[in-house]
Scaffold this motif. Structure first.
Motif, PDB file in Angstrom:
ATOM      1  N   THR A 201       0.936  -1.400  -0.015  1.00  0.00           N
ATOM      2  CA  THR A 201       0.446   0.050  -0.244  1.00  0.00           C
ATOM      3  C   THR A 201       0.888   1.476   0.336  1.00  0.00           C
ATOM      4  N   TYR A 202       0.769   2.733   0.021  1.00  0.00           N
ATOM      5  CA  TYR A 202       0.886   3.641  -0.471  1.00  0.00           C
ATOM      6  C   TYR A 202       0.315   4.898  -0.414  1.00  0.00           C
ATOM      7  N   ARG A 203       0.977   5.964  -0.133  1.00  0.00           N
ATOM      8  CA  ARG A 203       0.644   7.066   0.901  1.00  0.00           C
ATOM      9  C   ARG A 203       0.034   8.491  -0.615  1.00  0.00           C
ATOM     10  N   VAL A 204      -0.533   8.930  -1.112  1.00  0.00           N
ATOM     11  CA  VAL A 204      -0.428  10.316  -1.304  1.00  0.00           C
ATOM     12  C   VAL A 204       0.118  10.420  -1.156  1.00  0.00           C
TER      13      VAL A 204
ATOM     14  N   LEU B  56       3.187  10.596  -6.338  1.00  0.00           N
ATOM     15  CA  LEU B  56       1.528   9.337  -6.421  1.00  0.00           C
ATOM     16  C   LEU B  56       0.678  10.951  -6.677  1.00  0.00           C
TER      17      LEU B  56
ATOM     18  N   HIS C 179      -6.832   9.643  -2.968  1.00  0.00           N
ATOM     19  CA  HIS C 179      -6.122   8.711  -2.625  1.00  0.00           C
ATOM     20  C   HIS C 179      -7.276   7.765  -2.908  1.00  0.00           C
TER      21      HIS C 179
ATOM     22  N   VAL D 266      -4.225   3.260  -2.901  1.00  0.00           N
ATOM     23  CA  VAL D 266      -3.249   4.242  -1.733  1.00  0.00           C
ATOM     24  C   VAL D 266      -4.237   4.929  -1.255  1.00  0.00           C
TER      25      VAL D 266
END
Length: 422
Positions: free
Chosen positions: A291-294, A351, A355, A380
């Motif tokens: 998973t990623y963060r904005v 990114l 989200h 995200v």
């Protein structure tokens, strides 16, 4: 004596391994002819296939033992049809089973002719090539072979834009005797179906008629459609070329080389790509994240290789037009990947500040090459409550305004409470 026999066996096994290494997949070929005795008419073509490591199985097209699969497993990897007189295929082979064969990712070479059966027309129509119900011989009164009395043996030049497909843009004149066909507009517009060999503008009954075409299906199956079985014959392979006007002369036609290179593409010896090691991670890390963060800095990487039939190995495929899309319904990022000399592609990007569930997508299509399609979905997330910056530089004027207001209220309160008017 025993050692010499073992040496011979070892050399034989190495030779077989070398043949097998020439092909990226298996090499079993079913060949359908009007009669098995016709093998001798195409001996040069079949000999070339054998030299390249193919295992050929010959059948009459109406043989009642014909079957492409058994117990759910295909017995062949490629199908060559040089039969036009048989109205219906024998055994368990029909148009539907051949279409399923193509849908499974396997390859087919179809050769029609002036006197062709309705089965060949129906099969060709399934892949977007439309033969007329009453096929006509293509003639060219201006560019035909002098040895031909009815002007039906055309002298055709291979177009220079076929280099990626045929491996070269220089061929001797090709002799063609047969019929033409049209291509479905929708298939041509999609880029899946394309002409390979055309007649000249002086041909009749249709100028610039399509004589040979190719199909690169979405599943990377390949189909070659020809309007002539004679194109593959020893007779035209060995023929001398001389136009009636005398402006074109060659000691030998380019048919053998053209058909050899065409079959290399049609049977996936050329233009076969594979992608591997597709991965993504944060810029400062090497381990793939789930998973990623904005607004994270992310790196996407993959390797693309091309099959080299000469060496029997995968070689780096280096181009500058492979794109990466980062999409959520619509692409938020679309950029070209950067490649090194080893065929390693990568891209660093930020990114989007939105989200959701996104997809890393590489969908690469190039004329003459198999497609590369990769999709990987990742969520995200937004910032957590404790991940926001405590103070934002651009908000300093607002901070100053708030504190000045607070200071003003304190001063006003002090003055109001303790000031006595005289």
């Amino acid at each position: 004596m025993r050692q010499s026999l073992l040496g011979l066996l070892l050399l034989g096994s190495l030779a077989l391994a070398a043949h097998a290494a020439l092909l990226p997949g298996q090499n079993r070929v079913m060949v359908l002819l009007d009669s098995v005795a016709q093998q001798s008419s195409y001996s040069r073509f079949f000999g070339s296939l054998r030299e390249r490591g193919y295992e050929l199985s010959f059948f009459g097209a109406d043989d009642q033992t014909l079957t492409l699969s058994e117990y759910g497993q295909y017995l062949y990897d490629n199908l060559i049809i040089l039969s036009n007189r048989v109205e219906e295929f024998g055994g368990l082979v029909d148009v539907a089973s051949i279409v399923d064969f193509i849908d499974s990712g396997r390859n087919v070479i179809i050769a029609g002719d002036v006197a062709q059966s309705s089965t060949i027309r129906e099969l060709a129509a399934e892949v977007g090539a439309i033969f007329e119900d009453k096929a006509k011989l293509v003639v060219d009164h201006l560019r035909h072979d002098a040895a031909d009395s009815d002007h039906g043996r055309l002298i055709v030049n291979v177009a220079s834009d076929q280099k990626d497909l045929l491996g070269s843009d220089k061929f001797d004149p090709v002799l063609f005797r047969g019929t033409s066909f049209t291509l479905k507009a929708a298939s041509v517009e999609s880029g899946l179906l394309f002409p390979i060999l055309r007649a000249r503008s002086s041909s009749y009954p249709q100028p610039r008629a399509v004589l040979v075409a190719g199909l690169q299906a979405r599943n990377n199956a390949r189909v070659v459609i020809s309007g002539s079985t004679a194109l593959f014959s020893d007779k035209l392979f060995n023929s001398r070329v001389e136009s009636a006007s005398g402006d074109v002369k060659a000691d030998r036609s380019g048919n053998e080389r053209f058909v050899t290179e065409l079959s290399k593409w049609g049977l996936k010896e050329r233009g076969v790509l594979r992608a591997s090691n597709a991965r993504h991670h944060r810029f400062s890390e090497t381990v793939e994240s789930s998973t990623y963060r904005v607004t994270d800095n992310v790196t996407f990487e993959l390797d693309i290789e091309q099959w080299d039939s000469e060496s029997g190995k995968w070689a780096p495929f280096v181009v500058n037009d492979v794109q990466l899309e980062f999409t959520m319904l619509d692409p938020y990022v679309r950029q070209f990947l950067k490649a090194d000399k080893k065929g390693h592609y990568s891209l660093d990007f930020i990114l989007p500040d939105q989200h959701g569930v996104y997809t890393f997508r590489v969908d690469y299509h190039k004329f003459g090459y198999s497609s590369v399609q990769i999709e990987t979905r990742v969520p995200v997330r937004p910032f957590r409550h404790n991940e926001y910056e405590r103070f934002i530089f651009s908000a300093y004027p607002y901070y100053a305004g708030s504190f000045s207001m607070l200071a003003g209220i304190i001063i006003f309160s002090f003055v109001f409470l303790y000031h006595r008017s005289k």
